[in-house]
Write a protein that holds these residues in place. Structure first.
Motif, short mmCIF file in Angstrom:
data_model
loop_
_atom_site.label_atom_id
_atom_site.label_comp_id
_atom_site.label_asym_id
_atom_site.label_seq_id
_atom_site.Cartn_x
_atom_site.Cartn_y
_atom_site.Cartn_z
N SER A 155 -36.90 -16.36 55.14
CA SER A 155 -36.73 -16.58 53.70
C SER A 155 -35.51 -17.46 53.44
CB SER A 155 -36.59 -15.23 52.99
OG SER A 155 -37.76 -14.44 53.19
N ILE A 156 -35.41 -17.92 52.20
CA ILE A 156 -34.35 -18.87 51.82
C ILE A 156 -33.71 -18.39 50.52
CG2 ILE A 156 -33.98 -21.22 50.92
CD1 ILE A 156 -36.09 -22.21 52.85
N ILE A 157 -32.42 -18.60 50.39
CA ILE A 157 -31.75 -18.28 49.12
C ILE A 157 -31.04 -19.53 48.59
CG2 ILE A 157 -29.64 -17.40 50.25
CD1 ILE A 157 -29.50 -15.33 47.93
N ILE A 158 -31.17 -19.73 47.28
CA ILE A 158 -30.49 -20.84 46.60
C ILE A 158 -29.54 -20.24 45.56
CG2 ILE A 158 -30.78 -22.93 45.20
CD1 ILE A 158 -33.69 -23.08 46.17
N GLY A 159 -28.27 -20.59 45.65
CA GLY A 159 -27.30 -20.06 44.69
C GLY A 159 -26.22 -21.07 44.37
N ASP A 160 -25.45 -20.78 43.35
CA ASP A 160 -24.37 -21.69 42.94
C ASP A 160 -22.99 -21.10 43.24
OD1 ASP A 160 -24.69 -19.71 40.84
OD2 ASP A 160 -23.26 -20.91 39.70
N ASN A 161 -22.97 -19.94 43.91
CA ASN A 161 -21.70 -19.24 44.09
C ASN A 161 -21.62 -18.71 45.51
OD1 ASN A 161 -19.52 -17.30 43.82
ND2 ASN A 161 -19.91 -17.29 41.62
N TYR A 162 -20.41 -18.52 46.00
CA TYR A 162 -20.27 -17.96 47.35
C TYR A 162 -20.89 -16.57 47.43
CZ TYR A 162 -16.65 -14.65 46.05
OH TYR A 162 -15.99 -13.60 45.48
N THR A 163 -20.97 -15.88 46.30
CA THR A 163 -21.55 -14.54 46.32
C THR A 163 -23.04 -14.60 46.67
OG1 THR A 163 -21.86 -14.70 43.93
CG2 THR A 163 -19.93 -13.51 44.70
N ASP A 164 -23.71 -15.66 46.23
CA ASP A 164 -25.14 -15.83 46.57
C ASP A 164 -25.30 -16.13 48.06
OD1 ASP A 164 -25.88 -15.69 43.78
OD2 ASP A 164 -25.11 -17.74 43.58
N ILE A 165 -24.46 -17.04 48.54
CA ILE A 165 -24.52 -17.42 49.95
C ILE A 165 -24.16 -16.20 50.80
CG2 ILE A 165 -23.62 -19.01 51.70
CD1 ILE A 165 -25.29 -20.27 49.32
N GLY A 166 -23.14 -15.47 50.36
CA GLY A 166 -22.70 -14.28 51.09
C GLY A 166 -23.80 -13.22 51.16
N ALA A 167 -24.48 -13.00 50.05
CA ALA A 167 -25.58 -12.03 50.04
C ALA A 167 -26.64 -12.46 51.04
CB ALA A 167 -26.19 -11.92 48.64
N GLY A 168 -26.93 -13.76 51.06
CA GLY A 168 -27.93 -14.28 51.99
C GLY A 168 -27.51 -14.06 53.43
N ILE A 169 -26.26 -14.35 53.73
CA ILE A 169 -25.77 -14.19 55.10
C ILE A 169 -25.75 -12.70 55.46
CG2 ILE A 169 -23.68 -14.40 56.54
CD1 ILE A 169 -23.20 -17.11 55.02
N ASN A 170 -25.27 -11.87 54.55
CA ASN A 170 -25.19 -10.44 54.83
C ASN A 170 -26.56 -9.79 55.01
OD1 ASN A 170 -22.38 -10.37 54.80
ND2 ASN A 170 -22.28 -10.05 52.58
N ALA A 171 -27.59 -10.40 54.42
CA ALA A 171 -28.94 -9.84 54.54
C ALA A 171 -29.73 -10.50 55.68
CB ALA A 171 -29.70 -10.01 53.22
N GLY A 172 -29.13 -11.46 56.36
CA GLY A 172 -29.82 -12.11 57.48
C GLY A 172 -30.87 -13.13 57.05
N MET A 173 -30.57 -13.81 55.92
CA MET A 173 -31.48 -14.83 55.39
C MET A 173 -31.60 -16.01 56.35
SD MET A 173 -33.11 -15.17 52.42
CE MET A 173 -32.22 -13.74 51.86
N GLY A 174 -32.80 -16.59 56.44
CA GLY A 174 -33.01 -17.73 57.33
C GLY A 174 -32.13 -18.91 57.00
N LYS A 175 -32.14 -19.33 55.73
CA LYS A 175 -31.33 -20.48 55.32
C LYS A 175 -30.70 -20.19 53.97
CE LYS A 175 -32.00 -23.78 58.51
NZ LYS A 175 -32.00 -22.81 59.63
N THR A 176 -29.48 -20.70 53.77
CA THR A 176 -28.79 -20.56 52.49
C THR A 176 -28.49 -21.95 51.94
OG1 THR A 176 -26.61 -20.51 53.54
CG2 THR A 176 -27.70 -18.39 53.22
N ILE A 177 -28.73 -22.11 50.65
CA ILE A 177 -28.53 -23.42 50.00
C ILE A 177 -27.62 -23.24 48.79
CG2 ILE A 177 -29.65 -25.33 48.79
CD1 ILE A 177 -32.17 -24.80 50.41
N LEU A 178 -26.55 -24.01 48.77
CA LEU A 178 -25.64 -24.00 47.62
C LEU A 178 -25.97 -25.17 46.71
CD1 LEU A 178 -22.91 -22.68 46.51
CD2 LEU A 178 -21.80 -24.66 47.55
N VAL A 179 -26.07 -24.93 45.42
CA VAL A 179 -26.16 -26.02 44.46
C VAL A 179 -24.86 -26.05 43.66
CG1 VAL A 179 -28.68 -26.18 44.25
CG2 VAL A 179 -27.42 -24.55 42.83
N THR A 180 -24.43 -27.25 43.32
CA THR A 180 -23.10 -27.40 42.71
C THR A 180 -23.19 -27.46 41.19
OG1 THR A 180 -23.25 -29.80 42.88
CG2 THR A 180 -22.27 -28.62 44.74
N THR A 181 -24.25 -26.87 40.63
CA THR A 181 -24.49 -26.97 39.19
C THR A 181 -23.92 -25.78 38.41
OG1 THR A 181 -26.66 -26.04 39.71
CG2 THR A 181 -26.55 -28.41 39.34
#
Ligand SMILES: [Mg+2]
Ligand SMILES: [Zn+2]
Length: 204
Positions: free
Chosen positions: A139-165
């Motif tokens: 699975s993949i997560i798209i977020g605008d904050n480190y908290t989104d990326i962190g949740a993805g990493i902490n849950a073992g997400m396949g890929k994490t994508i940051l948007v700067t919006t």
């Protein structure tokens, strides 16, 4: 917690998770009123494109404004309906919305414990994985904050994508935030449109 659930009749083993504020609509600071709804230009079309992929489309959003009594759950859900309507009008779908109604981890009042669902906690992703029988590694997560990326990493997400919006990036906190080093996204894009194209490429 589930704020919306519409599994549909197709079964997938993966999901595209998207944060809400700062990813789908402008983060004007706890948006919850109709007049604060400012979807990004590409939002409905991008969601429609993602909806063509073999994956559930799931929104996960921290809503600490509920904990602080800025607004209530029904107001939050009414705001979600604006997004769902726009996405469905464009031919897309949203399969679920999970939210954390608790205090943000960085803003806990004295005596209040961290919940597990507030991102960067993995709680909402784990709940969705259980509800939809997902392989989070695919699975993949798209977020605008480190908290989104962190949740993805902490849950073992396949890929994490940051948007700067989002407001976090715009305010410059991204450069100063020490957790940036801890929670590094796999990709960074300047729009949901570019992030969408990457997800399509990854899912080919
Ligand atoms: Mg956000
Ligand atoms: Zn929570």
């Amino acid at each position: 917690m589930r704020g919306y659930f519409n599994k549909g009749n197709k079964t997938f083993d993966r999901a595209i998770f998207l944060d809400r504020d700062g990813v789908l609509n402008r983060d004007v600071g706890h948006p919850h009123l109709k007049e604060q709804y400012r979807p990004f230009e590409c939002m409905a079309e991008c969601m429609a494109e993602l909806s063509k992929l073999d994956a559930y489309i799931i929104i996960i959003t921290n809503q600490s404004g509920i904990a602080t009594n800025m607004y209530d759950v029904n107001t939050f859900k009414a705001f979600n309906s604006l997004i769902i309507n726009d996405v469905e009008s464009a031919g897309g779908r949203i399969n679920a919305i999970y939210y954390c109604p608790h205090y943000d981890w960085y803003n806990l009042p004295d005596g209040v414990e961290r919940c597990r669902c507030s991102k960067p906690g993995p709680g909402m992703l784990e709940e969705a994985a259980s509800d939809f029988e997902l392989d989070l590694g695919k699975s993949i997560i798209i977020g605008d904050n480190y908290t989104d990326i962190g949740a993805g990493i902490n849950a073992g997400m396949g890929k994490t994508i940051l948007v700067t919006t989002g407001s976090w990036y715009r305010n410059g906190n991204y450069r100063e935030e020490p957790l940036r080093e801890k929670y590094r996204p796999d990709f960074t894009f300047h729009s949901l449109h570019e992030a969408t194209q990457k997800v399509i490429e990854l899912f080919k």
